[in-house]
Design a protein around this motif. Structure first.
Motif, PDB file in Angstrom:
ATOM      1  N   LYS A  69       0.861  -1.178   0.000  1.00 45.36           N
ATOM      2  CA  LYS A  69       0.000   0.000   0.000  1.00 45.36           C
ATOM      3  C   LYS A  69       0.904   1.236   0.000  1.00 45.36           C
ATOM      4  N   ARG A  70       1.952   1.161  -0.828  1.00 42.16           N
ATOM      5  CA  ARG A  70       2.918   2.237  -0.803  1.00 42.16           C
ATOM      6  C   ARG A  70       2.335   3.519  -1.380  1.00 42.16           C
ATOM      7  N   SER A  71       2.652   4.630  -0.809  1.00 41.07           N
ATOM      8  CA  SER A  71       2.171   5.906  -1.343  1.00 41.07           C
ATOM      9  C   SER A  71       3.147   6.372  -2.412  1.00 41.07           C
ATOM     10  N   ASP A  72       4.202   6.782  -2.371  1.00 37.46           N
ATOM     11  CA  ASP A  72       5.046   7.101  -3.491  1.00 37.46           C
ATOM     12  C   ASP A  72       6.331   7.647  -2.932  1.00 37.46           C
ATOM     13  N   LEU A  73       7.176   6.746  -2.601  1.00 42.04           N
ATOM     14  CA  LEU A  73       8.514   7.106  -2.144  1.00 42.04           C
ATOM     15  C   LEU A  73       8.507   8.092  -0.979  1.00 42.04           C
ATOM     16  N   LYS A  74       7.555   7.982  -0.130  1.00 43.19           N
ATOM     17  CA  LYS A  74       7.518   8.877   1.036  1.00 43.19           C
ATOM     18  C   LYS A  74       7.708   8.048   2.303  1.00 43.19           C
ATOM     19  N   LEU A  75       8.041   8.736   3.374  1.00 45.61           N
ATOM     20  CA  LEU A  75       8.111   8.045   4.652  1.00 45.61           C
ATOM     21  C   LEU A  75       6.701   7.638   5.061  1.00 45.61           C
ATOM     22  N   ALA A  76       6.626   6.637   5.919  1.00 47.14           N
ATOM     23  CA  ALA A  76       5.304   6.202   6.385  1.00 47.14           C
ATOM     24  C   ALA A  76       4.690   7.315   7.222  1.00 47.14           C
ATOM     25  N   PRO A  77       3.394   7.581   7.041  1.00 46.96           N
ATOM     26  CA  PRO A  77       2.763   8.642   7.847  1.00 46.96           C
ATOM     27  C   PRO A  77       2.829   8.283   9.332  1.00 46.96           C
ATOM     28  N   GLU A  78       3.257   9.252  10.127  1.00 53.96           N
ATOM     29  CA  GLU A  78       3.432   8.995  11.558  1.00 53.96           C
ATOM     30  C   GLU A  78       2.109   8.589  12.217  1.00 53.96           C
TER      31      GLU A  78
END
Lengths: 707, 207
Positions: free
Chosen positions: B6-15
């Protein structure tokens, strides 16, 4: 009968698969059997009779359904091999049984039959079970009678789960069991992927004849600096303990080498590991011994798709860590073999490990502030040495790498109450210095020692040790060893942290390829690897916070380091580079000879590929430039780094190897100071362009990565 | 849990997402601090000595401060302290043994050695040996910080040296009741004179 209150799920499926297992390959599913607990609904499906068992499981796998099995990594591997999603809720009775019996005697073993016997349930004949398993492994074709027999056998396994479940439920904390089940599912996914292997170089190593020749040739090549092997009348190489004594004496290591009760040199694996950690010059000899004693064949299990797969055996160790079979696993003691790990085209891999994890966990569990401050300083080992006056204040990881490694070994050993004699042996220091170091540790970390004493007393008094996620080990039955009991909470907590990290990493879409003690290997396309690494590091930090802090918002957090390898480069462990380079050169040579013998005069594709990987992948554009000009241009551009770079290339060409020493003198002649050299090398090392092996007061050994 | 990402797009995981997941784990996490103090149960003796440790840094327990009538005697190179019950003060005086009040201090060294240190109190006129007086100063200082005592032979007193700030962590005291500390230091070792049987006191003719 199990009450619905005990298992709050709409459906509870007890499931078992039968499959053909080939080394390194994903399971080839033969059939499945499943029984639903509330309704008694039964499924028995033979793969060929049910169109490859369909695109989705014939039972519910949503969060309202519970998937019960024994050794879930096998069942989950079957799901993945069939292209099915993993169940949302997994109750694996195998780790639960291991948890109940950890530290206890289990005469019938920890398999399904062992669990049934333990709870006083009837079991089928073990020989019958073995015979069935053997028949299945032999593979297709199966006669109609065999099909029926196998299907019945498979259903019996599912029914065993139905009988075992109510017996085990009173001992199971469902919330924790589901967490363990999810972690096993993640490991199945990890094993489904497997680390990518450089097949061009693996194939000859897997060939018994070719490997035999390399194994023999390795002795004179590696042993040249030690001189401890002798060729016997039988033509075989033999390890000579007498010669080892001579070598150790020459190196000043003999006095501190542990001995057996009879006074002989202790040559156990653990001793070699400890000694080579304290004395890196022994590392190649340790690996050579491993190759000679344990690697008559390269048994690494690699599938046709070039992935290393072996059962990871979750929860097999007392501390709850995974314990894959060393000979089949790429992260085995033969560290040079790890250079076979190579990302596929367009892909990159990253090795992310917790730094100083055991030290940090010890500080956290004991609540020793000094210990945590030292951990938080970023360099606990070297800073401890500085406090004791054993390292100058300006010492860093790169300037005092050897000393740091020694102190790392020392500090971790002391943590588990090593004796002064053993410590002296491990670190190559005098007994007096070892006593000093022990005293220093006890003084500085008195809080840790108080906690460790409390842990030991409590564990032996209550007869059980537990982690915060309820992984348990009994004491006082099999487990009496003081050091082992003191070590257990640290290792077991480390295992919990990695488990949480793997679960979170998987949930957040990180492609984990392998768990490696306190580290993970991940993969991603080259353009995404840095983001994935950052994300995994964020997750690993969060995992450590979850395990180490009793409440949300706690501040205990472990750091991680990452090493990225992009195609066409390969993964390498600095300890194994020398031997790997030798093996690679030998493989190329062997391939060339074979090609010449065949008389075709041309190297086949495989040879070309191997040859290329030891030199360059293919001829690429390059420039030739006179030395005087680059020297003048670098000075005009005020770029001493350029001179270092060109000197690196020149030294490589001269040494005819990617690994070579880089003395200060040559650079000095070019007007580059040793400080500048150190800075540039450190920079290149950080960016993984080169690897640097440093020894105190010696010229650094450089390896150009990818050349 | 599923294979698909469920990757968003090369971003860190939302805290916030990680916070929610952390709550999931917190629900099944338990604390494992029940081992605290367990090793104290195994303590069967506590040494009683003149000083906390020669040149060793120590801390002093802030609450343990009983005043006990005591007598001491030299046994070989060591000094042995005997606590005396009130009823026994007179019988001892009758045979020429002087009993004096001592304040007991509980100390712990940086390496975790626990000791009771008796200090002779000032007499009725307020006179106190200089060694005792300066020792007490050091022991009192040990309530707040790590200190060590050094014997100043020339001036016949103790010198008190504090440890550099931050060198040691706060001390961890064994979880023992005061009565048990006293019992382990004296009674259980036969160093409590509560009867006329003085066989264990060599200085007065014991074995």
């Amino acid at each position: 009968m199990t009450a619905r209150n005990d298992l709050p799920f709409e459906q509870v499926w007890c499931v078992d698969f039968e499959f053909i297992s080939k080394p390194g390959e994903r399971p080839d599913v033969v059939c499945l059997a499943a029984r639903e607990l509330w309704t008694g609904r039964t499924l028995q499906m033979w793969r060929e009779e049910h169109e490859d068992l369909g695109s989705l499981p014939p039972y519910a796998i949503d969060p309202n359904a519970l998937f019960v099995c024994y050794v879930a990594n096998a069942e989950c591997a079957c799901h993945l091999a069939l292209g099915w999603p993993l169940p949302a809720r997994i109750l694996d009775l195998s780790p639960e049984f291991r948890n109940v019996t950890n530290g206890r005697l289990v005469p019938e073993g920890k398999g399904l039959l062992g669990a049934l016997t333990y709870y006083g349930l009837d079991t089928r004949n073990a020989q019958f079970k073995e015979a069935m398993q053997k028949r299945i492994i032999r593979g297709r074709p199966f006669t109609p009678e065999e099909r029926k027999q196998i299907l019945d056998y498979c259903l019996e396994d599912a029914d065993d789960l139905v009988r075992l479940l109510p017996k085990m439920l009173p001992h199971i904390d469902l919330g924790v069991a589901l967490y363990r089940g999810e972690s096993v599912g993640c490991l199945a996914l990890i094993d489904h992927r497997g680390p990518p292997i450089d097949m061009a170089n693996f194939a000859p190593l897997a060939d018994a004849r070719a490997w035999g020749a390399i194994r023999d040739d390795m002795v004179p090549a590696v042993d040249a600096q030690y001189g401890v092997y002798v060729r016997g009348a039988d033509g075989e190489w033999h390890f000579s303990v007498e010669r080892l004594e001579v070598y150790l004496k020459r190196e000043g290591l003999l006095d501190n080498w542990p001995r057996t009760e009879t006074g002989k040199l202790d040559l156990k694996r653990k001793t070699w590991e400890n000694q080579s950690r304290g004395h890196p010059q022994l590392e190649n000899l340790r690996q050579l011994r491993h190759v000679r004693d344990k690697m008559r064949k390269v048994k690494l299990t690699v599938g046709a798709d070039g992935r290393n797969r072996t059962v990871l055996w979750p929860f097999k160790s007392k501390t709850g860590r995974t314990q894959p079979k060393a000979s089949q696993w790429i992260f085995s003691p033969a560290v040079w073999l790890r250079s076979l790990i190579k990302p596929e085209p367009g892909q990159a891999i990253a090795y992310i490990d917790y730094s100083a994890k055991e030290f940090g966990i010890a500080a956290n569990l004991s609540g020793d502030k000094s210990m945590w401050e030292l951990y938080a300083s970023g360099e606990p080992y070297l800073n401890f040495a500085k406090r004791g006056g054993m390292a100058p204040n300006g010492a860093t990881k790169s300037t005092h790498a050897d000393l740091r490694d020694r102190y790392k070994v020392g500090l971790l050993s002391i943590q588990y109450r090593v004796s002064a004699e053993t410590l002296a042996g491990r670190l190559g220091i005098s007994l007096y210095e070892a006593h000093e170091m022990l005293n220093q540790h006890h003084e500085l970390f008195a809080g840790y020692w108080r906690w460790s004493d409390d842990w030991l007393a409590h564990s032996l008094d209550t007869g059980v040790m537990r982690t915060c996620f309820d992984w348990q080990c009994r004491t006082g039955i099999l487990e009496f060893n003081e050091r082992s009991i003191r070590n257990w909470p640290i290792q077991a907590t480390g295992a919990e942290i990695l488990r949480v990290a793997i679960i979170l990493g998987t949930r957040h879409g990180i492609e984990i390829l392998a768990p490696v003690h306190d580290a993970v290997l991940i993969q991603a396309p080259i353009d995404r690897i840095e983001t994935d690494v950052a994300r995994m590091q964020q997750i690993m930090a969060r995992a450590s916070r979850i395990v180490l802090n009793p409440t949300m918002g706690g501040t205990y957090e472990l750091r991680t380091d990452a090493k990225i390898v992009r195609y066409p480069d390969r993964y390498s462990d600095p300890r194994g580079i020398e031997i790997w380079n030798w093996v690679l050169a030998r493989l190329t040579e062997q391939a060339t000879t074979d090609a010449a013998k065949r008389g075709d005069g041309l190297m086949d594709a495989q040879v070309k590929q191997r040859s290329a990987s030891s030199k360059r992948k293919k001829p690429e554009p390059f420039v030739q430039v006179p030395w005087w000009w680059i020297k003048m241009a670098a000075k005009a551009a005020r770029s001493p780094a350029t001179l270092v770079l060109v000197e690196l290339l020149y030294a490589r060409w001269k040494a005819k190897s990617s690994t070579f020493p880089l003395p200060n003198s040559r650079l000095k002649a070019l007007g580059v100071s040793r400080d500048v050299k150190r800075r540039v090398l450190r920079d290149l090392e950080r960016r993984q362009v080169i690897l640097v092996k440093r020894s105190a007061r010696k010229t650094p050994i450089i390896t150009l990565v990818g050349l | 849990m599923a294979d698909e990402t469920k990757r968003s797009d090369l971003k860190l995981a939302p805290e916030e997402e990680l916070d929610e997941e952390e709550k999931e784990f917190r629900a099944i996490r338990r604390n494992v601090d029940d081992a605290k103090g367990a090793s104290a149960a195994g303590i069967v003796t506590i040494a009683v000595s003149k000083i906390p440790g020669k040149n060793e840094f120590f801390r002093t327990h802030p609450d343990f401060r009983p005043v006990v009538p005591m007598v001491n005697c030299e046994v070989g190179m060591e000094k042995h302290y005997f606590a005396v019950t009130k009823e026994m003060i007179e019988p001892l005086a009758a045979i020429g043994i002087t009993v004096a009040d001592h304040t007991l201090y509980l100390t712990i060294t940086s390496r975790g050695a626990v000791r009771i240190v008796p200090v002779r109190r000032a007499d009725a006129e307020g006179n106190q040996n200089e060694y005792d007086r300066t020792k007490e100063i050091g022991l009192r200082a040990g309530e707040r910080k790590w200190v060590r005592l050094y014997t100043d032979m020339e001036n016949k007193c103790y010198m008190v040296f504090p440890a550099p700030e931050g060198r040691f962590d706060d001390p961890v005291w064994p979880e023992l009741k005061h009565a048990k500390i006293f019992r382990l230091g004296f009674k259980n070792k036969g160093r409590l004179i509560d009867s006329v049987d003085l066989s264990s006191v060599p200085a007065v003719g014991g074995a």
